[in-house]
Scaffold this active site. Structure first.
Site, PDB file in Angstrom:
ATOM      1  N   ASP A   1     -45.350  93.271  -0.258  1.00 33.91           N
ATOM      2  CA  ASP A   1     -44.519  93.949   0.735  1.00 33.91           C
ATOM      3  C   ASP A   1     -45.267  95.025   1.504  1.00 33.91           C
ATOM      4  OD1 ASP A   1     -42.095  92.561   0.212  1.00 33.91           O
ATOM      5  OD2 ASP A   1     -41.797  93.773  -1.582  1.00 33.91           O
TER       6      ASP A   1
ATOM      7  N   ASP B   1     -56.204  64.651  26.818  1.00 33.04           N
ATOM      8  CA  ASP B   1     -56.709  64.932  28.159  1.00 33.04           C
ATOM      9  C   ASP B   1     -55.533  65.077  29.130  1.00 33.04           C
ATOM     10  OD1 ASP B   1     -57.906  65.003  30.646  1.00 33.04           O
ATOM     11  OD2 ASP B   1     -59.187  63.265  30.328  1.00 33.04           O
TER      12      ASP B   1
ATOM     13  N   HIS C   1     -57.077  70.709  26.964  1.00 30.64           N
ATOM     14  CA  HIS C   1     -56.850  69.453  27.686  1.00 30.64           C
ATOM     15  C   HIS C   1     -57.985  69.124  28.650  1.00 30.64           C
ATOM     16  CE1 HIS C   1     -52.753  69.563  26.129  1.00 30.64           C
ATOM     17  NE2 HIS C   1     -52.709  70.829  26.502  1.00 30.64           N
TER      18      HIS C   1
ATOM     19  N   ASP D   1     -56.167  78.531  31.554  1.00 33.60           N
ATOM     20  CA  ASP D   1     -54.999  77.796  31.066  1.00 33.60           C
ATOM     21  C   ASP D   1     -55.395  76.442  30.491  1.00 33.60           C
ATOM     22  OD1 ASP D   1     -51.994  77.511  31.016  1.00 33.60           O
ATOM     23  OD2 ASP D   1     -52.495  75.773  32.258  1.00 33.60           O
TER      24      ASP D   1
ATOM     25  N   ASP E   1     -53.736  64.674  36.829  1.00 35.98           N
ATOM     26  CA  ASP E   1     -54.754  65.222  35.934  1.00 35.98           C
ATOM     27  C   ASP E   1     -56.135  65.148  36.571  1.00 35.98           C
ATOM     28  OD1 ASP E   1     -55.386  66.064  33.032  1.00 35.98           O
ATOM     29  OD2 ASP E   1     -56.760  64.393  33.386  1.00 35.98           O
TER      30      ASP E   1
ATOM     31  N   GLU F   1     -56.800  79.685  26.702  1.00 41.27           N
ATOM     32  CA  GLU F   1     -55.571  79.337  26.001  1.00 41.27           C
ATOM     33  C   GLU F   1     -55.783  77.987  25.320  1.00 41.27           C
ATOM     34  OE1 GLU F   1     -50.992  77.905  26.675  1.00 41.27           O
ATOM     35  OE2 GLU F   1     -52.679  77.296  27.936  1.00 41.27           O
TER      36      GLU F   1
ATOM     37  N   ASP G   1     -60.054  64.895  37.211  1.00 37.21           N
ATOM     38  CA  ASP G   1     -61.160  64.157  36.593  1.00 37.21           C
ATOM     39  C   ASP G   1     -62.376  65.079  36.575  1.00 37.21           C
ATOM     40  OD1 ASP G   1     -63.184  62.505  35.801  1.00 37.21           O
ATOM     41  OD2 ASP G   1     -62.878  60.986  37.360  1.00 37.21           O
TER      42      ASP G   1
ATOM     43  N   ASP H   1     -42.469  94.894   4.989  1.00 37.39           N
ATOM     44  CA  ASP H   1     -41.424  94.006   5.487  1.00 37.39           C
ATOM     45  C   ASP H   1     -40.237  93.979   4.537  1.00 37.39           C
ATOM     46  OD1 ASP H   1     -42.490  92.518   3.358  1.00 37.39           O
ATOM     47  OD2 ASP H   1     -42.016  90.614   4.332  1.00 37.39           O
TER      48      ASP H   1
ATOM     49  N   ASP I   1     -61.281  61.920  29.114  1.00 35.28           N
ATOM     50  CA  ASP I   1     -62.432  62.574  28.501  1.00 35.28           C
ATOM     51  C   ASP I   1     -62.279  62.542  26.986  1.00 35.28           C
ATOM     52  OD1 ASP I   1     -63.705  63.272  30.890  1.00 35.28           O
ATOM     53  OD2 ASP I   1     -62.472  65.064  31.118  1.00 35.28           O
TER      54      ASP I   1
ATOM     55  N   ALA J   1     -61.545  57.244  32.925  1.00 35.59           N
ATOM     56  CA  ALA J   1     -61.192  57.182  31.499  1.00 35.59           C
ATOM     57  C   ALA J   1     -60.845  58.596  31.065  1.00 35.59           C
ATOM     58  CB  ALA J   1     -62.354  56.648  30.663  1.00 35.59           C
TER      59      ALA J   1
END
Length: 634
Positions: free
Chosen positions: A465, A244, A285, A281, A250, A311, A252, A487, A233, A231
């Site tokens: 600014d 996920d 997910h 990384d 992918d 990340e 498990d 800016d 996660d 399933a």
């Protein structure tokens, strides 16, 4: 447009900045028996005094010539001299497309460019030996190395396996549709080319949750595997219902063999290469509890604190806060919201509210766990997260992350060295895209970070600014600094530098004037439109003052009075009395602001009675360094 500050802002307390360049050198014996809370305290406290800077030493379009590791080894002395303290290197292991793989389509994490797999021995960046030499060279020059770790998926399997699965909706991965189906999934990883070196573990379908390709059906879809414990996660990012699944096969993370193998690899990788930390990384997910367990295990078994940044690419700060809470502060996160603020500011044509530049960011709300950045490989042209910060604004953005106290700044390779992408490089229809090198400007900012970005910080992020801040220095770095940027139109801002009668020059080269602070420690610092300036305190220089023909009566003294605080600002009561050792010439050595226009006169004083030197003022410009002399006469 100019802005004048009228009140002294309250001095802010400096948060502990989680930049553990020094901690990674901690001896393992110091970590023995250390609790998690104690370890995190050790990492934060040791890092607080260190103005570390990491660099992402690659870009998405790094040439596929196997030269990057050699370049790291050669550049390490220059990078260390410039003020870089750590390098985030790309994934070092064999990818699904062999030498052409950037590294995120990971195939074999034990193959660091050593075995003939996927059509090559080397990776995109070089061979195993060159990788190890790059790390050794970095360490020899005082640089740390953070390895890029990709655990979410595997690609480029050696064979298919028959698996029962069900299709799920791309936009709602919790919604299954259609009947169960038997698919041939690319999930058999046997690594024949490595022949069990370093690990005999083989990956099979039951180590994965799903794939996006059925070979026997010649169909692209998200196929979720059926079977005991299969399933998605639940503790992952909630986009698309459940995020996920990202790509390829992918992993498990509930399967005990997967968890054990990834811990084994982590121990092997740290011990084999000597890396000092990780960039993780796609953490959003992967179930949030996994990395808490994995980091605790690898840190404990290797005896290294292992600075880690994850990340979790989201512009929603609350999602980042939630992940930090869920992982107990075990890792820092990239400040994606800050990057987006920079992007928006750069494309707003001078109409961005600069006072809000740090709003809704980790830099503001979780500074000790924020890795601040301007760009990365995913935000480059024609990438999925493309959100380029325009070249004109990049120096402002880098000044913001390098010269403020919050966060651990990261410099991007393509910004430092520049880049030129052709339409064939970026796989889109754009014409050539040139990213200007910011190296000359970044080197100045890096120098300023090391020499002047210390001590209490006073912020003036209070204008649409023109914004700025000052750093007041500390015992080891006594010179103050004022940073200002706009800016929009040019102008100026009054800021407190905590120093009276001190001269400041702009080391960015954007302003040629000298600014002198007043008797209250405030000064008005100018800035050009769409630009920035870094004003640093110049040490006082010693100047020999001489007053000739100073013939006096009993009780009279000769003094020097002039247009600076140290000379009394033309107030005879605050003039500097000179010595009569060479009477009737009176002399004295006075510390005055460097590189400043000084106007002064000789006076005779006696119980409030003052006789002024006649004629015009004595005028001279103090030297930028060393000593000087000036004279007047009655």
């Amino acid at each position: 447009m100019s802005h004048t500050s009228t009140k002294h802002p309250a001095q802010q307390l400096k948060p502990a900045v989680f930049t553990p360049q020094s901690i990674a050198k901690t001896r393992p014996s110091r970590l023995a028996g250390c609790t998690l809370a104690g370890l995190l305290t050790l990492m934060s406290s040791a890092a607080q005094a260190d103005n570390g800077v990491m660099m992402q030493y690659f870009q998405w379009y790094t040439p596929n010539d196997g030269s990057l590791w050699t370049q790291v080894a050669q550049e390490a002395p220059n990078l260390a001299a410039a003020g870089i303290t750590a390098l985030w290197l790309p994934p070092a292991y064999k990818g699904a497309s062999g030498a052409a793989d950037v590294g995120y389509g990971v195939y074999d994490m034990y193959d660091l460019g050593e075995f003939n797999q996927k059509g090559s021995i080397r990776t995109k960046y070089g061979t195993k030996d060159e990788y190890l030499e790059a790390i050794n060279s970095a360490h020899a020059n005082g640089l740390q190395i953070y390895g890029d770790v990709v655990f979410n998926h595997r690609g480029g399997a050696d064979a298919t396996e028959s698996v029962q699965a069900v299709r799920v909706d791309w936009n709602d991965r919790n919604r299954e549709y259609g009947s169960d189906v038997q698919i041939d999934a690319w999930t058999d990883f046997n690594f024949a080319g490595r022949n069990n070196a370093y690990s005999s573990f083989k990956w099979h379908w039951y180590h994965f949750d799903g794939v996006d390709w059925a070979q026997n059906l010649n169909e692209s879809a998200i196929f979720k595997f059926r079977g005991i414990g299969k399933a998605w996660d639940w503790e992952v990012d909630g986009n698309n219902g459940n995020y996920d699944y990202l790509m390829f096969a992918d992993l498990d993370m509930d399967h005990p063999e997967v968890v054990d193998e990834l811990k084994h690899w982590g121990d092997w990788y740290v011990n084999f290469t000597g890396v000092d930390g990780f960039r993780l990384d796609a953490v959003k997910h992967i179930k949030f509890s996994f990395f808490s367990d994995w980091l605790d295990s690898v840190r404990s078994s290797t005896g290294k604190p292992l600075f880690t940044v994850g990340e979790y690419w989201s512009y929603n700060k609350e999602e980042l806060h939630n992940y930090i809470t869920a992982t107990g502060g075990r890792m820092s996160l990239f400040d994606a919201p800050l990057h987006m603020n920079f992007h928006q500011a750069s494309i707003s044509g001078g109409n961005y509210n600069m006072a809000t530049l740090m709003d809704n960011t980790l830099m503001k709300e979780q500074p000790s766990l924020a890795v601040t950045l301007v760009e990365n490989h995913d935000t480059q042209p024609c990438q999925a997260l493309e959100s380029r910060v325009q070249d004109w604004f990049k120096p402002l953005a880098y000044a913001f992350i390098l010269l403020r106290e919050e966060g651990y700044p990261n410099i991007f390779y393509a910004d430092y060295y520049g880049a030129n992408y052709t339409s064939s490089d970026n796989n889109c229809n754009n014409s050539n895209i040139v990213i200007a090198s910011q190296k000359a400007k970044l080197d100045v900012l890096l120098q300023a970070r090391q020499q002047y970005a210390h001590g209490p910080q006073l912020s003036y992020l209070d204008h649409h600014d023109i914004i700025g801040w000052t750093r007041l220095g500390d015992a080891s770095h006594p010179q103050a600094m004022a940073v200002i940027m706009s800016d929009g139109p040019g102008g100026s801002k009054w800021m407190n530098v905590g120093r009276t009668n001190k001269s400041f020059t702009d080391i960015s080269g954007n302003q040629s004037a000298t600014v002198v602070s007043n008797g209250d420690g405030w000064a008005e610092f100018p800035v050009n439109g769409g630009s920035y300036s870094v004003w640093v305190e110049q040490p006082a220089v010693q100047v020999n003052f001489s007053c000739g023909n100073g013939i006096t009566q009993w009780g009279e003294n000769v003094a020097a009075v002039g247009n600076t605080d140290v000379l009394g600002n033309w107030d005879p009561a605050k003039a500097v009395v000179l010595s009569a050792t060479d009477y009737p010439t009176w002399k004295g050595t006075i510390g005055v602001p460097a590189n400043s226009r000084i106007e002064w006169k000789c006076i005779k004083v006696n119980n409030g009675q003052v006789v002024w030197q006649s004629g015009a003022n004595n005028i001279f410009t103090s030297p930028a360094s060393g000593t000087g002399s000036t004279s007047g006469t009655f």
